[in-house]
Design a protein around this motif. Sequence first.
Motif, PDB file in Angstrom:
ATOM      1  N   ARG A   1       0.866  -1.173   0.000  1.00 41.00           N
ATOM      2  CA  ARG A   1       0.000   0.000   0.000  1.00 41.00           C
ATOM      3  C   ARG A   1       0.907   1.228   0.000  1.00 41.00           C
ATOM      4  O   ARG A   1       1.770   1.383   0.882  1.00 41.00           O
ATOM      5  N   LEU A   2       0.691   2.092  -0.987  1.00 40.92           N
ATOM      6  CA  LEU A   2       1.535   3.277  -1.136  1.00 40.92           C
ATOM      7  C   LEU A   2       0.648   4.511  -1.078  1.00 40.92           C
ATOM      8  O   LEU A   2      -0.128   4.776  -2.010  1.00 40.92           O
ATOM      9  N   ALA A   3       0.729   5.235   0.021  1.00 47.03           N
ATOM     10  CA  ALA A   3      -0.073   6.445   0.208  1.00 47.03           C
ATOM     11  C   ALA A   3       0.701   7.633  -0.346  1.00 47.03           C
ATOM     12  O   ALA A   3       1.776   7.980   0.166  1.00 47.03           O
ATOM     13  N   VAL A   4       0.154   8.258  -1.389  1.00 43.84           N
ATOM     14  CA  VAL A   4       0.846   9.350  -2.076  1.00 43.84           C
ATOM     15  C   VAL A   4       0.105  10.653  -1.800  1.00 43.84           C
ATOM     16  O   VAL A   4      -1.066  10.805  -2.158  1.00 43.84           O
ATOM     17  N   THR A   5       0.792  11.597  -1.160  1.00 43.91           N
ATOM     18  CA  THR A   5       0.225  12.908  -0.841  1.00 43.91           C
ATOM     19  C   THR A   5       0.783  13.949  -1.792  1.00 43.91           C
ATOM     20  O   THR A   5       1.997  14.007  -2.018  1.00 43.91           O
TER      21      THR A   5
END
Length: 564
Positions: free
Chosen positions: A87-91
Amino acid sequence: MTSSSRRGFLRDAGLGVGALAVPWLPAWAQPVSTGLAPALPTLTGPDITLTVDHLMATIDGRPTHAIGVNGTLPAPLLRLREGQRVRLAVTNRLAEETSIHWHGLLVPFQMDGVPGISFPGIAPGTTFTYEFPVVQAGTYWYHSHSGLQEQMGHYGPIVIDPAGADPIAADREHVIVLSDHSPLHPHAIFTKLKQQGGYFNYQKQTLAGLLAGRDQPARDRLAWGGMRMDPTDVSDVTGATYTYLVNGHGPKDDWTALFAPGERVRLRIVNAAAMTNFNLRIPGLPLTVVQADGQTVRPVTVDELQIAVAETYDLIVTPADRAYTLVAEAWDRSGMARATLTPRLGLRAAVPPLRRRPLATMRDMGMGEMAGMAGMHHGMRDFAAAPDVPRTPVVQTIAPMPTDRTGEPPQGLADVGHRVLVYRDLVAQEANPDPRAPSRQLRIHLTGNMERYMWAFDGVKLNAVTAPIAFREGERVRVTLVNDTMMAHPIHLHGHFFELVTGHGDHSPRKHTINVAPGGTATFDLTADAPGDWAFHCHMLYHMHAGMMQVVSVRPDPAAGAGA
Protein backbone atom coordinates in the motif's frame (compact mmCIF):
# COMPACT_ATOMS: atom_id res chain seq x y z
CA MET A 1 18.56 22.11 7.81
CA THR A 2 17.36 22.03 4.17
CA SER A 3 16.96 18.81 2.22
CA SER A 4 20.07 19.56 0.18
CA SER A 5 22.17 20.41 3.24
CA ARG A 6 20.98 17.26 5.04
CA ARG A 7 22.07 15.26 2.01
CA GLY A 8 25.45 16.95 2.03
CA PHE A 9 25.93 16.24 5.74
CA LEU A 10 25.09 12.58 5.32
CA ARG A 11 27.28 12.31 2.24
CA ASP A 12 30.23 13.85 4.08
CA ALA A 13 29.62 11.45 6.95
CA GLY A 14 29.80 8.54 4.51
CA LEU A 15 26.30 7.35 5.41
CA GLY A 16 24.15 8.29 2.44
CA VAL A 17 20.58 9.52 2.60
CA GLY A 18 18.05 7.24 4.30
CA ALA A 19 20.69 5.43 6.33
CA LEU A 20 18.44 2.76 7.80
CA ALA A 21 19.24 -0.95 7.88
CA VAL A 22 16.62 -3.27 6.41
CA PRO A 23 16.69 -6.59 8.33
CA TRP A 24 15.66 -8.97 5.54
CA LEU A 25 17.98 -7.56 2.87
CA PRO A 26 21.32 -9.25 2.24
CA ALA A 27 24.35 -7.28 3.36
CA TRP A 28 25.30 -6.18 -0.14
CA ALA A 29 21.85 -4.70 -0.72
CA GLN A 30 21.68 -2.64 2.46
CA PRO A 31 21.23 1.09 1.76
CA VAL A 32 24.34 1.84 3.84
CA SER A 33 27.83 0.97 2.57
CA THR A 34 30.83 2.54 4.25
CA GLY A 35 32.12 5.32 2.03
CA LEU A 36 29.33 5.01 -0.53
CA ALA A 37 28.36 8.60 -1.17
CA PRO A 38 25.46 8.97 -1.24
CA ALA A 39 23.15 5.95 -1.20
CA LEU A 40 19.62 6.32 -2.47
CA PRO A 41 17.07 6.53 0.34
CA THR A 42 15.30 3.17 0.54
CA LEU A 43 11.72 2.42 1.54
CA THR A 44 10.40 -1.09 2.17
CA GLY A 45 7.51 -2.93 3.78
CA PRO A 46 3.78 -3.29 3.15
CA ASP A 47 2.98 0.37 3.94
CA ILE A 48 4.92 3.17 2.25
CA THR A 49 4.26 6.91 2.44
CA LEU A 50 5.30 9.19 -0.40
CA THR A 51 4.94 12.97 -0.61
CA VAL A 52 5.28 14.90 -3.87
CA ASP A 53 6.50 18.48 -3.50
CA HIS A 54 8.80 21.12 -4.91
CA LEU A 55 12.42 21.16 -3.76
CA MET A 56 15.71 22.84 -4.42
CA ALA A 57 18.45 20.45 -5.54
CA THR A 58 22.14 21.08 -6.11
CA ILE A 59 23.56 19.67 -9.34
CA ASP A 60 27.24 20.18 -10.19
CA GLY A 61 27.37 22.83 -7.47
CA ARG A 62 24.45 24.86 -8.79
CA PRO A 63 21.04 25.15 -7.13
CA THR A 64 18.09 24.18 -9.31
CA HIS A 65 14.35 23.84 -8.89
CA ALA A 66 12.87 20.35 -9.08
CA ILE A 67 9.86 18.26 -8.16
CA GLY A 68 10.79 15.39 -5.90
CA VAL A 69 9.34 12.72 -3.66
CA ASN A 70 10.03 12.76 0.10
CA GLY A 71 12.43 15.64 -0.46
CA THR A 72 14.87 13.81 -2.72
CA LEU A 73 15.92 13.74 -6.38
CA PRO A 74 15.54 11.08 -7.62
CA ALA A 75 12.67 9.73 -5.53
CA PRO A 76 13.44 7.03 -2.94
CA LEU A 77 14.29 3.49 -3.98
CA LEU A 78 11.28 1.26 -3.32
CA ARG A 79 12.52 -2.19 -2.32
CA LEU A 80 9.69 -4.72 -2.52
CA ARG A 81 9.43 -8.48 -2.49
CA GLU A 82 7.61 -10.72 -4.95
CA GLY A 83 4.44 -12.11 -3.37
CA GLN A 84 3.84 -9.29 -0.92
CA ARG A 85 0.95 -6.83 -1.02
CA VAL A 86 1.90 -3.17 -0.87
CA ARG A 87 0.00 0.00 0.00
CA LEU A 88 1.54 3.28 -1.14
CA ALA A 89 -0.07 6.44 0.21
CA VAL A 90 0.85 9.35 -2.08
CA THR A 91 0.23 12.91 -0.84
CA ASN A 92 0.28 15.79 -3.30
CA ARG A 93 1.71 19.06 -1.98
CA LEU A 94 1.93 20.67 -5.40
CA ALA A 95 -0.54 23.29 -6.60
CA GLU A 96 -1.45 21.03 -9.52
CA GLU A 97 -2.57 17.46 -10.06
CA THR A 98 0.03 14.74 -9.77
CA SER A 99 0.20 10.96 -10.17
CA ILE A 100 2.52 7.98 -9.98
CA HIS A 101 2.74 5.27 -12.63
CA TRP A 102 4.50 2.05 -11.59
CA HIS A 103 6.46 1.51 -14.79
CA GLY A 104 6.62 -2.15 -15.80
CA LEU A 105 4.64 -3.42 -12.80
CA LEU A 106 1.67 -5.64 -13.53
CA VAL A 107 -1.07 -4.05 -11.45
CA PRO A 108 -4.88 -3.72 -11.74
CA PHE A 109 -5.59 -0.94 -14.23
CA GLN A 110 -7.21 1.25 -11.55
CA MET A 111 -3.79 1.32 -9.82
CA ASP A 112 -1.76 2.09 -12.96
CA GLY A 113 -1.67 5.81 -12.26
CA VAL A 114 -2.51 7.52 -15.58
CA PRO A 115 -4.91 10.45 -15.08
CA GLY A 116 -7.85 10.40 -17.44
CA ILE A 117 -7.33 6.75 -18.35
CA SER A 118 -7.04 4.62 -15.23
CA PHE A 119 -7.85 7.08 -12.43
CA PRO A 120 -8.68 10.79 -11.94
CA GLY A 121 -5.24 11.83 -10.71
CA ILE A 122 -4.22 13.11 -7.27
CA ALA A 123 -5.63 16.59 -6.66
CA PRO A 124 -3.58 19.21 -4.78
CA GLY A 125 -3.65 18.70 -1.04
CA THR A 126 -5.07 15.18 -1.22
CA THR A 127 -3.75 11.66 -0.68
CA PHE A 128 -4.38 8.65 -2.90
CA THR A 129 -3.49 5.15 -1.76
CA TYR A 130 -2.33 2.67 -4.37
CA GLU A 131 -2.73 -0.95 -3.30
CA PHE A 132 -1.77 -4.01 -5.31
CA PRO A 133 -0.09 -7.41 -5.09
CA VAL A 134 3.54 -7.62 -6.20
CA VAL A 135 3.50 -10.44 -8.75
CA GLN A 136 6.97 -10.19 -10.27
CA ALA A 137 10.63 -9.57 -9.52
CA GLY A 138 13.26 -7.40 -11.18
CA THR A 139 14.31 -3.79 -11.75
CA TYR A 140 11.60 -1.22 -12.53
CA TRP A 141 10.85 2.42 -11.79
CA TYR A 142 8.07 4.89 -11.06
CA HIS A 143 7.27 8.38 -12.29
CA SER A 144 4.60 11.01 -12.69
CA HIS A 145 2.17 10.70 -15.59
CA SER A 146 0.85 14.23 -15.05
CA GLY A 147 1.88 17.03 -17.39
CA LEU A 148 5.66 17.30 -17.68
CA GLN A 149 6.51 16.66 -14.01
CA GLU A 150 8.68 13.67 -14.89
CA GLN A 151 11.18 16.07 -16.53
CA MET A 152 11.44 18.02 -13.28
CA GLY A 153 12.59 15.05 -11.17
CA HIS A 154 9.42 13.13 -10.31
CA TYR A 155 10.88 9.64 -10.82
CA GLY A 156 12.54 6.91 -8.79
CA PRO A 157 13.69 3.26 -8.96
CA ILE A 158 11.95 0.07 -7.86
CA VAL A 159 13.75 -3.17 -7.02
CA ILE A 160 11.64 -6.27 -6.43
CA ASP A 161 13.48 -9.20 -4.88
CA PRO A 162 12.25 -12.66 -5.90
CA ALA A 163 10.15 -14.69 -3.48
CA GLY A 164 12.72 -17.49 -3.58
CA ALA A 165 16.41 -17.62 -4.39
CA ASP A 166 17.62 -14.98 -6.80
CA PRO A 167 18.66 -16.66 -10.07
CA ILE A 168 21.33 -14.00 -10.52
CA ALA A 169 24.28 -14.42 -8.16
CA ALA A 170 26.04 -11.23 -7.04
CA ASP A 171 28.23 -10.16 -4.16
CA ARG A 172 27.15 -6.51 -4.25
CA GLU A 173 24.73 -4.34 -6.18
CA HIS A 174 24.30 -0.69 -7.08
CA VAL A 175 21.18 0.98 -8.46
CA ILE A 176 22.04 3.52 -11.18
CA VAL A 177 19.28 5.94 -12.20
CA LEU A 178 20.15 7.88 -15.37
CA SER A 179 18.24 11.05 -16.20
CA ASP A 180 18.37 14.48 -17.83
CA HIS A 181 17.75 17.80 -16.09
CA SER A 182 17.37 21.33 -17.41
CA PRO A 183 17.18 24.69 -15.62
CA LEU A 184 14.49 25.57 -18.15
CA HIS A 185 10.93 24.79 -17.14
CA PRO A 186 9.66 21.86 -19.25
CA HIS A 187 6.83 23.97 -20.67
CA ALA A 188 9.44 26.46 -21.88
CA ILE A 189 11.34 23.58 -23.54
CA PHE A 190 8.16 22.38 -25.21
CA THR A 191 7.30 25.89 -26.42
CA LYS A 192 10.74 26.25 -28.02
CA LEU A 193 10.33 22.87 -29.74
CA LYS A 194 6.96 23.93 -31.12
CA GLN A 195 8.53 27.13 -32.44
CA GLN A 196 11.52 25.33 -33.98
CA GLY A 197 11.94 21.56 -33.84
CA GLY A 198 15.74 21.78 -33.94
CA TYR A 199 16.01 24.60 -31.41
CA PHE A 200 18.38 22.68 -29.10
CA ASN A 201 20.51 21.22 -31.90
CA TYR A 202 23.82 23.07 -31.57
CA GLN A 203 25.67 20.46 -33.64
CA LYS A 204 24.31 21.33 -37.08
CA GLN A 205 26.32 20.55 -40.19
CA THR A 206 28.53 23.28 -41.59
CA LEU A 207 29.59 24.12 -45.12
CA ALA A 208 33.21 23.71 -44.03
CA GLY A 209 32.42 20.23 -42.76
CA LEU A 210 30.78 19.27 -46.02
CA LEU A 211 33.66 20.60 -48.12
CA ALA A 212 36.19 18.82 -45.92
CA GLY A 213 34.29 15.55 -46.27
CA ARG A 214 33.69 15.27 -42.54
CA ASP A 215 29.93 15.21 -42.97
CA GLN A 216 27.60 13.49 -45.42
CA PRO A 217 28.04 13.90 -49.18
CA ALA A 218 26.59 17.11 -50.58
CA ARG A 219 23.98 15.18 -52.58
CA ASP A 220 22.58 13.65 -49.41
CA ARG A 221 22.66 17.05 -47.72
CA LEU A 222 20.57 18.40 -50.60
CA ALA A 223 18.16 15.52 -50.18
CA TRP A 224 17.75 16.27 -46.46
CA GLY A 225 17.22 19.93 -47.35
CA GLY A 226 14.53 18.93 -49.82
CA MET A 227 12.73 17.16 -47.00
CA ARG A 228 13.27 20.20 -44.71
CA MET A 229 15.18 18.00 -42.28
CA ASP A 230 18.65 18.00 -40.77
CA PRO A 231 20.62 14.75 -40.36
CA THR A 232 22.15 16.08 -37.15
CA ASP A 233 18.71 16.18 -35.52
CA VAL A 234 19.24 12.89 -33.73
CA SER A 235 17.82 14.18 -30.44
CA ASP A 236 15.22 16.92 -29.93
CA VAL A 237 16.58 18.15 -26.59
CA THR A 238 20.33 18.06 -26.08
CA GLY A 239 23.25 18.92 -23.85
CA ALA A 240 22.68 22.52 -24.92
CA THR A 241 20.21 22.69 -22.02
CA TYR A 242 20.52 19.30 -20.28
CA THR A 243 22.83 18.15 -17.54
CA TYR A 244 22.94 14.34 -17.53
CA LEU A 245 22.62 12.75 -14.11
CA VAL A 246 23.53 9.60 -12.19
CA ASN A 247 21.28 9.25 -9.15
CA GLY A 248 20.58 12.98 -9.25
CA HIS A 249 24.24 13.97 -9.57
CA GLY A 250 25.92 15.71 -12.49
CA PRO A 251 29.25 14.79 -14.10
CA LYS A 252 31.20 17.19 -11.85
CA ASP A 253 29.57 15.70 -8.74
CA ASP A 254 31.13 12.34 -9.69
CA TRP A 255 28.76 9.97 -7.91
CA THR A 256 30.94 7.15 -6.56
CA ALA A 257 30.21 3.50 -5.75
CA LEU A 258 32.49 1.02 -4.00
CA PHE A 259 33.34 -2.61 -4.68
CA ALA A 260 35.88 -5.17 -3.53
CA PRO A 261 38.21 -6.42 -6.29
CA GLY A 262 36.99 -9.64 -7.86
CA GLU A 263 33.40 -9.29 -6.65
CA ARG A 264 30.48 -9.97 -8.94
CA VAL A 265 28.79 -6.58 -8.89
CA ARG A 266 25.23 -6.21 -10.12
CA LEU A 267 24.39 -2.85 -11.66
CA ARG A 268 20.67 -2.17 -11.94
CA ILE A 269 20.45 0.52 -14.64
CA VAL A 270 17.27 2.58 -15.03
CA ASN A 271 16.86 5.17 -17.79
CA ALA A 272 14.49 7.68 -16.18
CA ALA A 273 15.36 10.46 -18.65
CA ALA A 274 12.65 12.51 -20.30
CA MET A 275 14.25 12.61 -23.77
CA THR A 276 17.67 10.94 -23.75
CA ASN A 277 18.74 7.48 -24.85
CA PHE A 278 22.11 6.71 -23.26
CA ASN A 279 25.04 4.73 -24.66
CA LEU A 280 26.47 3.01 -21.60
CA ARG A 281 29.99 1.64 -21.23
CA ILE A 282 32.66 1.19 -18.57
CA PRO A 283 36.01 1.41 -20.40
CA GLY A 284 38.15 -1.62 -19.56
CA LEU A 285 35.29 -3.61 -18.06
CA PRO A 286 33.04 -6.07 -19.98
CA LEU A 287 29.32 -5.84 -19.22
CA THR A 288 27.28 -9.03 -18.92
CA VAL A 289 23.57 -8.38 -19.50
CA VAL A 290 21.44 -10.63 -17.27
CA GLN A 291 18.06 -8.88 -17.24
CA ALA A 292 16.17 -6.57 -19.57
CA ASP A 293 13.10 -4.68 -18.34
CA GLY A 294 13.20 -6.80 -15.18
CA GLN A 295 13.06 -10.11 -17.07
CA THR A 296 15.96 -12.58 -16.86
CA VAL A 297 17.81 -13.26 -20.10
CA ARG A 298 20.60 -15.64 -20.99
CA PRO A 299 23.83 -13.85 -20.09
CA VAL A 300 25.37 -11.96 -23.00
CA THR A 301 28.64 -10.04 -22.65
CA VAL A 302 29.20 -6.76 -24.50
CA ASP A 303 31.34 -3.66 -24.21
CA GLU A 304 28.54 -1.14 -24.71
CA LEU A 305 24.77 -0.99 -24.86
CA GLN A 306 22.19 1.64 -25.58
CA ILE A 307 19.52 1.97 -22.92
CA ALA A 308 16.52 3.77 -24.34
CA VAL A 309 14.25 6.02 -22.33
CA ALA A 310 12.15 3.91 -19.88
CA GLU A 311 14.17 0.70 -20.30
CA THR A 312 16.05 -1.06 -17.51
CA TYR A 313 19.03 -3.41 -17.80
CA ASP A 314 20.74 -5.44 -15.10
CA LEU A 315 24.46 -5.97 -15.68
CA ILE A 316 27.10 -8.09 -13.96
CA VAL A 317 30.65 -6.75 -13.84
CA THR A 318 33.72 -8.21 -12.15
CA PRO A 319 36.11 -5.30 -11.62
CA ALA A 320 39.80 -5.60 -10.82
CA ASP A 321 41.69 -3.61 -8.19
CA ARG A 322 41.45 -0.25 -9.91
CA ALA A 323 38.97 2.55 -10.48
CA TYR A 324 36.61 2.67 -13.47
CA THR A 325 34.51 5.39 -15.07
CA LEU A 326 30.90 4.52 -15.86
CA VAL A 327 30.07 6.52 -18.99
CA ALA A 328 26.48 7.17 -20.04
CA GLU A 329 26.89 9.21 -23.19
CA ALA A 330 23.82 10.92 -24.61
CA TRP A 331 22.94 9.24 -27.90
CA ASP A 332 23.61 12.47 -29.85
CA ARG A 333 26.91 12.83 -27.94
CA SER A 334 26.11 16.32 -26.75
CA GLY A 335 27.00 15.40 -23.17
CA MET A 336 27.33 12.54 -20.71
CA ALA A 337 26.40 11.32 -17.28
CA ARG A 338 29.25 9.67 -15.45
CA ALA A 339 30.12 7.97 -12.19
CA THR A 340 33.10 6.28 -10.60
CA LEU A 341 33.34 2.64 -9.51
CA THR A 342 36.29 2.16 -7.21
CA PRO A 343 37.71 -0.25 -4.60
CA ARG A 344 38.86 2.68 -2.45
CA LEU A 345 37.78 6.26 -1.99
CA GLY A 346 40.15 8.71 -3.62
CA LEU A 347 40.90 6.58 -6.69
CA ARG A 348 39.73 7.99 -10.01
CA ALA A 349 39.74 6.77 -13.60
CA ALA A 350 40.12 8.80 -16.77
CA VAL A 351 36.93 10.23 -18.26
CA PRO A 352 36.93 9.69 -22.04
CA PRO A 353 36.06 12.63 -24.29
CA LEU A 354 32.74 12.75 -26.11
CA ARG A 355 32.84 10.90 -29.40
CA ARG A 356 31.89 12.44 -32.75
CA ARG A 357 28.18 13.03 -33.16
CA PRO A 358 26.20 10.53 -35.22
CA LEU A 359 24.47 11.58 -38.41
CA ALA A 360 21.16 10.24 -39.64
CA THR A 361 21.39 8.50 -43.00
CA MET A 362 18.93 7.80 -45.80
CA ARG A 363 18.52 4.38 -44.17
CA ASP A 364 17.26 6.19 -41.09
CA MET A 365 14.50 7.57 -43.28
CA GLY A 366 13.44 4.05 -44.21
CA MET A 367 14.98 4.27 -47.66
CA GLY A 368 17.16 1.19 -47.38
CA GLU A 369 20.31 1.57 -49.41
CA MET A 370 18.82 4.28 -51.61
CA ALA A 371 20.74 7.54 -51.47
CA GLY A 372 20.50 11.15 -52.43
CA MET A 373 17.74 12.82 -54.35
CA ALA A 374 16.63 9.58 -56.00
CA GLY A 375 15.88 8.10 -52.61
CA MET A 376 14.14 11.26 -51.47
CA HIS A 377 11.94 11.34 -54.56
CA HIS A 378 11.15 7.64 -54.14
CA GLY A 379 10.08 8.37 -50.59
CA MET A 380 7.85 11.22 -51.66
CA ARG A 381 6.25 9.11 -54.43
CA ASP A 382 5.43 6.42 -51.91
CA PHE A 383 3.92 8.90 -49.50
CA ALA A 384 0.45 8.55 -51.01
CA ALA A 385 0.90 4.80 -51.41
CA ALA A 386 0.58 3.95 -47.74
CA PRO A 387 -3.13 3.06 -47.39
CA ASP A 388 -2.92 2.42 -43.65
CA VAL A 389 -1.74 5.96 -42.85
CA PRO A 390 -4.07 8.92 -43.43
CA ARG A 391 -2.45 12.01 -44.89
CA THR A 392 -2.61 14.44 -41.98
CA PRO A 393 -0.40 17.32 -40.77
CA VAL A 394 1.29 14.81 -38.42
CA VAL A 395 2.64 12.78 -41.35
CA GLN A 396 5.67 14.56 -42.76
CA THR A 397 7.19 11.47 -44.41
CA ILE A 398 6.44 7.82 -45.00
CA ALA A 399 9.31 5.32 -44.95
CA PRO A 400 9.10 3.59 -48.37
CA MET A 401 11.40 0.69 -47.44
CA PRO A 402 11.31 0.23 -43.65
CA THR A 403 13.31 -2.74 -42.41
CA ASP A 404 13.58 -4.69 -39.16
CA ARG A 405 16.63 -3.14 -37.49
CA THR A 406 16.57 -5.12 -34.23
CA GLY A 407 19.71 -6.95 -35.36
CA GLU A 408 21.66 -3.74 -35.98
CA PRO A 409 23.63 -1.68 -33.45
CA PRO A 410 21.67 1.41 -32.39
CA GLN A 411 22.18 4.65 -34.27
CA GLY A 412 25.79 5.84 -34.08
CA LEU A 413 27.22 2.61 -32.64
CA ALA A 414 27.86 0.58 -35.79
CA ASP A 415 31.54 1.53 -36.07
CA VAL A 416 32.74 1.90 -32.47
CA GLY A 417 35.10 -1.06 -32.81
CA HIS A 418 33.82 -3.19 -29.94
CA ARG A 419 30.86 -5.41 -28.98
CA VAL A 420 27.54 -3.57 -28.86
CA LEU A 421 24.28 -5.09 -27.63
CA VAL A 422 21.49 -5.48 -30.19
CA TYR A 423 17.95 -6.60 -29.42
CA ARG A 424 18.50 -9.95 -31.15
CA ASP A 425 21.19 -10.76 -28.57
CA LEU A 426 18.48 -10.98 -25.91
CA VAL A 427 17.12 -14.50 -25.29
CA ALA A 428 14.71 -15.24 -22.45
CA GLN A 429 16.09 -17.51 -19.75
CA GLU A 430 12.74 -19.28 -19.36
CA ALA A 431 10.23 -20.31 -22.01
CA ASN A 432 7.51 -17.75 -22.72
CA PRO A 433 4.29 -18.25 -20.73
CA ASP A 434 2.03 -18.20 -23.80
CA PRO A 435 3.30 -20.31 -26.72
CA ARG A 436 0.24 -19.74 -28.93
CA ALA A 437 0.64 -18.28 -32.39
CA PRO A 438 -1.02 -14.89 -32.88
CA SER A 439 -4.57 -15.02 -34.22
CA ARG A 440 -4.34 -11.61 -35.89
CA GLN A 441 -1.87 -8.90 -36.84
CA LEU A 442 -1.82 -5.17 -36.28
CA ARG A 443 0.44 -2.63 -38.01
CA ILE A 444 0.95 0.78 -36.38
CA HIS A 445 2.89 3.65 -37.94
CA LEU A 446 4.92 6.08 -35.81
CA THR A 447 4.50 9.43 -37.49
CA GLY A 448 5.62 12.98 -36.94
CA ASN A 449 6.08 16.47 -38.30
CA MET A 450 9.34 17.91 -36.99
CA GLU A 451 8.69 21.40 -38.37
CA ARG A 452 5.46 21.70 -36.39
CA TYR A 453 6.62 19.38 -33.60
CA MET A 454 3.64 17.07 -33.86
CA TRP A 455 3.85 13.33 -33.11
CA ALA A 456 1.28 10.56 -33.39
CA PHE A 457 0.37 6.95 -34.08
CA ASP A 458 -0.96 6.48 -37.64
CA GLY A 459 -1.09 10.25 -38.18
CA VAL A 460 -3.70 10.79 -35.44
CA LYS A 461 -2.79 12.62 -32.22
CA LEU A 462 -4.29 11.48 -28.94
CA ASN A 463 -6.70 14.41 -28.75
CA ALA A 464 -8.09 13.48 -32.18
CA VAL A 465 -8.48 9.73 -31.58
CA THR A 466 -12.12 8.62 -31.82
CA ALA A 467 -11.76 5.08 -30.45
CA PRO A 468 -9.16 3.10 -28.47
CA ILE A 469 -7.06 0.28 -29.87
CA ALA A 470 -9.28 -2.67 -28.97
CA PHE A 471 -8.16 -6.14 -27.86
CA ARG A 472 -10.23 -9.10 -26.73
CA GLU A 473 -9.15 -10.43 -23.35
CA GLY A 474 -6.88 -13.42 -23.80
CA GLU A 475 -6.26 -12.96 -27.50
CA ARG A 476 -2.80 -13.24 -28.98
CA VAL A 477 -1.87 -10.42 -31.37
CA ARG A 478 1.23 -9.70 -33.45
CA VAL A 479 1.96 -5.96 -33.50
CA THR A 480 4.40 -4.39 -35.96
CA LEU A 481 5.55 -0.85 -35.32
CA VAL A 482 6.73 1.08 -38.39
CA ASN A 483 8.83 4.17 -37.73
CA ASP A 484 8.16 6.67 -40.50
CA THR A 485 10.26 9.35 -38.80
CA MET A 486 13.99 10.09 -38.62
CA MET A 487 14.05 9.71 -34.83
CA ALA A 488 14.03 6.66 -32.58
CA HIS A 489 10.91 6.13 -30.47
CA PRO A 490 10.88 4.02 -27.26
CA ILE A 491 7.33 2.67 -27.26
CA HIS A 492 5.82 1.53 -23.95
CA LEU A 493 2.65 -0.46 -23.33
CA HIS A 494 1.20 -0.29 -19.83
CA GLY A 495 -0.05 -3.33 -17.97
CA HIS A 496 1.58 -5.96 -20.19
CA PHE A 497 4.79 -7.58 -21.26
CA PHE A 498 5.24 -8.60 -24.88
CA GLU A 499 7.66 -10.93 -26.67
CA LEU A 500 9.96 -9.43 -29.29
CA VAL A 501 9.85 -11.30 -32.60
CA THR A 502 13.59 -11.64 -33.12
CA GLY A 503 14.00 -15.28 -34.12
CA HIS A 504 14.17 -16.94 -30.70
CA GLY A 505 10.87 -18.82 -30.76
CA ASP A 506 9.47 -19.63 -27.33
CA HIS A 507 12.47 -17.95 -25.69
CA SER A 508 11.78 -14.54 -27.21
CA PRO A 509 12.79 -11.74 -24.83
CA ARG A 510 9.91 -10.23 -22.85
CA LYS A 511 9.83 -6.45 -22.56
CA HIS A 512 7.48 -3.60 -21.77
CA THR A 513 9.37 -0.98 -23.83
CA ILE A 514 10.89 -1.31 -27.31
CA ASN A 515 13.02 1.34 -29.00
CA VAL A 516 12.06 1.50 -32.69
CA ALA A 517 14.99 2.68 -34.81
CA PRO A 518 14.55 5.51 -37.35
CA GLY A 519 13.14 4.15 -40.59
CA GLY A 520 12.88 0.75 -38.94
CA THR A 521 10.29 -1.73 -37.79
CA ALA A 522 9.92 -3.75 -34.62
CA THR A 523 7.49 -6.61 -34.09
CA PHE A 524 6.18 -8.14 -30.89
CA ASP A 525 3.61 -10.74 -29.88
CA LEU A 526 1.18 -9.70 -27.17
CA THR A 527 -1.21 -11.66 -24.99
CA ALA A 528 -3.95 -9.22 -23.95
CA ASP A 529 -4.36 -10.72 -20.49
CA ALA A 530 -5.02 -7.58 -18.41
CA PRO A 531 -8.58 -6.23 -18.64
CA GLY A 532 -8.95 -2.46 -18.54
CA ASP A 533 -7.78 0.67 -20.30
CA TRP A 534 -4.04 1.09 -20.71
CA ALA A 535 -1.79 3.86 -21.96
CA PHE A 536 0.29 3.07 -25.06
CA HIS A 537 2.80 5.75 -25.96
CA CYS A 538 6.23 6.93 -26.95
CA HIS A 539 8.25 7.44 -23.78
CA MET A 540 10.03 10.48 -25.18
CA LEU A 541 8.15 12.84 -22.87
CA TYR A 542 7.66 15.68 -25.35
CA HIS A 543 6.64 13.27 -28.12
CA MET A 544 3.94 11.88 -25.83
CA HIS A 545 2.92 15.39 -24.81
CA ALA A 546 2.68 16.37 -28.48
CA GLY A 547 0.30 13.51 -29.30
CA MET A 548 2.15 10.19 -29.68
CA MET A 549 -0.11 8.29 -27.31
CA GLN A 550 -3.25 6.20 -27.53
CA VAL A 551 -5.35 3.99 -25.27
CA VAL A 552 -5.38 0.20 -25.49
CA SER A 553 -8.68 -1.23 -24.29
CA VAL A 554 -8.79 -4.88 -23.23
CA ARG A 555 -12.32 -6.21 -22.85
CA PRO A 556 -13.82 -9.70 -22.29
CA ASP A 557 -14.47 -11.65 -25.47
CA PRO A 558 -18.28 -11.62 -26.04
CA ALA A 559 -18.06 -14.95 -27.87
CA ALA A 560 -16.30 -16.54 -24.90
CA GLY A 561 -19.00 -15.20 -22.59
CA ALA A 562 -21.78 -16.52 -24.80
CA GLY A 563 -20.30 -19.98 -24.77
CA ALA A 564 -19.86 -20.09 -21.01
